[in-house]
Design a protein around this motif. Structure first.
Motif, PDB file in Angstrom:
ATOM      1  N   GLY A  50       0.824  -1.209   0.000  1.00 27.20           N
ATOM      2  CA  GLY A  50       0.000   0.000   0.000  1.00 27.20           C
ATOM      3  C   GLY A  50       0.853   1.251   0.000  1.00 27.20           C
ATOM      4  O   GLY A  50       1.196   1.768   1.074  1.00 27.20           O
ATOM      5  N   THR A  51       1.195   1.748  -1.192  1.00 28.96           N
ATOM      6  CA  THR A  51       2.087   2.910  -1.277  1.00 28.96           C
ATOM      7  C   THR A  51       1.376   4.223  -0.931  1.00 28.96           C
ATOM      8  O   THR A  51       2.016   5.176  -0.497  1.00 28.96           O
ATOM      9  CB  THR A  51       2.667   3.051  -2.692  1.00 28.96           C
ATOM     10  N   GLY A  52       0.072   4.286  -1.165  1.00 28.78           N
ATOM     11  CA  GLY A  52      -0.660   5.522  -0.916  1.00 28.78           C
ATOM     12  C   GLY A  52      -0.371   6.611  -1.930  1.00 28.78           C
ATOM     13  O   GLY A  52      -0.679   7.780  -1.690  1.00 28.78           O
ATOM     14  N   ALA A  53       0.188   6.250  -3.093  1.00 30.07           N
ATOM     15  CA  ALA A  53       0.563   7.256  -4.095  1.00 30.07           C
ATOM     16  C   ALA A  53      -0.639   8.025  -4.638  1.00 30.07           C
ATOM     17  O   ALA A  53      -0.528   9.203  -4.969  1.00 30.07           O
ATOM     18  CB  ALA A  53       1.311   6.580  -5.248  1.00 30.07           C
ATOM     19  N   THR A  55      -3.654   8.499  -3.024  1.00 30.20           N
ATOM     20  CA  THR A  55      -4.641   8.900  -2.022  1.00 30.20           C
ATOM     21  C   THR A  55      -5.080  10.347  -2.226  1.00 30.20           C
ATOM     22  O   THR A  55      -6.191  10.722  -1.862  1.00 30.20           O
ATOM     23  CB  THR A  55      -4.075   8.730  -0.592  1.00 30.20           C
ATOM     24  N   ASN A  56      -4.187  11.153  -2.797  1.00 28.25           N
ATOM     25  CA  ASN A  56      -4.555  12.523  -3.179  1.00 28.25           C
ATOM     26  C   ASN A  56      -3.977  12.765  -4.562  1.00 28.25           C
ATOM     27  O   ASN A  56      -2.871  13.275  -4.711  1.00 28.25           O
ATOM     28  CB  ASN A  56      -4.024  13.533  -2.168  1.00 28.25           C
ATOM     29  N   ILE A  57      -4.738  12.381  -5.573  1.00 29.34           N
ATOM     30  CA  ILE A  57      -4.238  12.397  -6.948  1.00 29.34           C
ATOM     31  C   ILE A  57      -3.863  13.799  -7.414  1.00 29.34           C
ATOM     32  O   ILE A  57      -3.041  13.974  -8.317  1.00 29.34           O
ATOM     33  CB  ILE A  57      -5.286  11.780  -7.895  1.00 29.34           C
ATOM     34  N   ALA A  58      -4.451  14.835  -6.785  1.00 30.05           N
ATOM     35  CA  ALA A  58      -4.154  16.213  -7.178  1.00 30.05           C
ATOM     36  C   ALA A  58      -2.784  16.673  -6.694  1.00 30.05           C
ATOM     37  O   ALA A  58      -2.214  17.623  -7.231  1.00 30.05           O
ATOM     38  CB  ALA A  58      -5.232  17.154  -6.644  1.00 30.05           C
ATOM     39  N   ASP A  59      -2.252  16.015  -5.681  1.00 33.53           N
ATOM     40  CA  ASP A  59      -0.947  16.373  -5.132  1.00 33.53           C
ATOM     41  C   ASP A  59       0.132  15.628  -5.905  1.00 33.53           C
ATOM     42  O   ASP A  59       0.548  14.532  -5.520  1.00 33.53           O
ATOM     43  CB  ASP A  59      -0.892  16.025  -3.636  1.00 33.53           C
ATOM     44  N   ARG A  60       0.580  16.220  -6.988  1.00 36.34           N
ATOM     45  CA  ARG A  60       1.533  15.548  -7.876  1.00 36.34           C
ATOM     46  C   ARG A  60       2.886  15.298  -7.202  1.00 36.34           C
ATOM     47  O   ARG A  60       3.537  14.288  -7.447  1.00 36.34           O
ATOM     48  CB  ARG A  60       1.745  16.382  -9.136  1.00 36.34           C
ATOM     49  N   ALA A  61       3.295  16.233  -6.340  1.00 39.88           N
ATOM     50  CA  ALA A  61       4.584  16.069  -5.659  1.00 39.88           C
ATOM     51  C   ALA A  61       4.544  14.861  -4.731  1.00 39.88           C
ATOM     52  O   ALA A  61       5.477  14.058  -4.703  1.00 39.88           O
ATOM     53  CB  ALA A  61       4.924  17.331  -4.877  1.00 39.88           C
ATOM     54  N   SER A  62       3.456  14.726  -3.969  1.00 38.31           N
ATOM     55  CA  SER A  62       3.320  13.589  -3.060  1.00 38.31           C
ATOM     56  C   SER A  62       3.234  12.288  -3.846  1.00 38.31           C
ATOM     57  O   SER A  62       3.822  11.275  -3.455  1.00 38.31           O
ATOM     58  CB  SER A  62       2.069  13.766  -2.191  1.00 38.31           C
ATOM     59  N   LEU A  63       2.504  12.305  -4.953  1.00 43.56           N
ATOM     60  CA  LEU A  63       2.393  11.105  -5.797  1.00 43.56           C
ATOM     61  C   LEU A  63       3.778  10.652  -6.254  1.00 43.56           C
ATOM     62  O   LEU A  63       4.116   9.468  -6.162  1.00 43.56           O
ATOM     63  CB  LEU A  63       1.503  11.424  -7.001  1.00 43.56           C
ATOM     64  N   GLN A  64       4.571  11.596  -6.729  1.00 46.73           N
ATOM     65  CA  GLN A  64       5.903  11.264  -7.228  1.00 46.73           C
ATOM     66  C   GLN A  64       6.803  10.728  -6.127  1.00 46.73           C
ATOM     67  O   GLN A  64       7.556   9.760  -6.340  1.00 46.73           O
ATOM     68  CB  GLN A  64       6.531  12.515  -7.851  1.00 46.73           C
ATOM     69  N   ILE A  65       6.722  11.308  -4.938  1.00 48.14           N
ATOM     70  CA  ILE A  65       7.551  10.866  -3.823  1.00 48.14           C
ATOM     71  C   ILE A  65       7.180   9.452  -3.395  1.00 48.14           C
ATOM     72  O   ILE A  65       8.053   8.612  -3.140  1.00 48.14           O
ATOM     73  CB  ILE A  65       7.424  11.844  -2.638  1.00 48.14           C
ATOM     74  N   ARG A  66       5.855   9.165  -3.323  1.00 49.08           N
ATOM     75  CA  ARG A  66       5.420   7.828  -2.908  1.00 49.08           C
ATOM     76  C   ARG A  66       5.824   6.776  -3.938  1.00 49.08           C
ATOM     77  O   ARG A  66       6.212   5.659  -3.577  1.00 49.08           O
ATOM     78  CB  ARG A  66       3.915   7.805  -2.692  1.00 49.08           C
ATOM     79  N   TYR A 114       2.831  -6.765  -6.480  1.00 52.89           N
ATOM     80  CA  TYR A 114       1.495  -6.169  -6.470  1.00 52.89           C
ATOM     81  C   TYR A 114       1.505  -4.937  -5.563  1.00 52.89           C
ATOM     82  O   TYR A 114       1.991  -4.991  -4.435  1.00 52.89           O
ATOM     83  CB  TYR A 114       0.463  -7.175  -5.981  1.00 52.89           C
ATOM     84  N   VAL A 115       0.958  -3.843  -6.090  1.00 55.36           N
ATOM     85  CA  VAL A 115       1.010  -2.560  -5.384  1.00 55.36           C
ATOM     86  C   VAL A 115      -0.375  -1.910  -5.394  1.00 55.36           C
ATOM     87  O   VAL A 115      -1.009  -1.795  -6.455  1.00 55.36           O
ATOM     88  CB  VAL A 115       2.041  -1.609  -6.038  1.00 55.36           C
ATOM     89  N   ASP A 116      -0.817  -1.491  -4.229  1.00 51.76           N
ATOM     90  CA  ASP A 116      -2.084  -0.771  -4.092  1.00 51.76           C
ATOM     91  C   ASP A 116      -1.771   0.711  -3.863  1.00 51.76           C
ATOM     92  O   ASP A 116      -1.393   1.097  -2.753  1.00 51.76           O
ATOM     93  CB  ASP A 116      -2.887  -1.339  -2.914  1.00 51.76           C
TER      94      ASP A 116
END
Length: 257
Positions: A50-53, A55-66, A114-116
């Motif tokens: 569960g990476t949580g990448a 969880t907030n699709i609008a936060d591109r910086a957080s997505l990239q970090i996760r 497998y990644v969620d």
């Protein structure tokens, strides 16, 4: 004489240890609360990571970090990096799950991971067939990038001559860790809010700070914030000699407060 050689050995050992990345940098790069092996974790569709990448699709910086943490946390057993480019998706018990076909370049064996990305695990484990990245592995991988920063420091006019080098190394940090991890507002606020200084100069000094904060943590130097600040001050003095006509606003005053 024996005491002297013992002292010399300790100095060498200490110097070698200092070249390994700082613990804080490891926490930036890898998943939080990461434990040992746990059977089926990540390699079973019933137990995705569960990476949580997303969880907030609008936060591109957080997505990239996760997403970066997924790639940065693990290596093949021989320490080599993993190619995560072969990705598909399937349905799991919690919804859509990404599945990565990881091919070991040495043994040619494949590990399906497998990644969620929609849920975040409170505890992470090492999938079977992989190992947790170590400081030694990271030190080897980061060495060419730290050497590029040494090259930057040695240049007579880095602002004019090292633009591509700076761009490439900032991109590496952004993709692997995230620029935000190296931003110290107390050291950079007055620089970036100076309305009189040239924007190219402000951005250049900001980049110098980020690169040297990364450098200090990559080599586990003491007081990384102070190191980055001093490097930024020194680079500003070099910049003024090379480009005396560029508007510096209150930077000279603010950098010496």
């Amino acid at each position: 004489m024996k005491t002297f050689y013992t002292f010399l050995f300790c100095l060498i050992l200490s110097a070698a240890k200092a070249q390994l990345p700082a613990d804080t940098l490891i926490t930036y790069i890898t998943f939080e609360n990461l434990k040992g092996y746990n059977k089926g974790y990540g390699t079973s569709i019933e137990r995705p990571i569960g990476t949580g990448a997303f969880t907030n699709i609008a936060d591109r910086a957080s997505l990239q970090i996760r997403m970066a943490k997924l790639e940065n946390s693990f290596r093949w057993p021989d320490g080599s990096s993993i190619d995560f480019s072969n990705r598909g998706s399937t349905s799991g018990k919690t919804g859509i799950v990404d599945c990565y076909a990881l091919k070991n370049p040495r043994t040619k064996e494949t590990v399906t991971l497998y990644v969620d990305p929609y849920h975040t695990d409170s505890t992470f484990y090492i999938p079977e067939g992989l190992i947790l990245v170590t400081k030694e592995i990271l030190a080897k991988e980061m060495a060419p990038h730290l050497a590029k920063i040494d090259e930057l420091d040695a240049a007579a006019d880095p602002f004019a001559d090292q633009k591509e080098n700076i761009k490439q190394e900032l991109n590496y940090i952004a993709m692997k860790i995230g620029i935000g991890a190296f931003v110290d507002r107390d050291n950079l606020r007055k620089l970036m809010t100076d309305t009189q200084a040239n924007n190219d100069l402000k951005n250049y000094l900001f980049n110098i700070y980020i690169l040297h904060k990364f450098y200090a943590m990559g080599k586990n130097l003491p007081k990384s914030k102070e190191y980055a600040l001093n490097k930024m001050k020194a680079e500003f003095l070099k910049f003024q000699k090379n480009h005396p006509d560029m508007e510096a606003g209150n930077i000279k005053i603010n950098l010496n407060e």
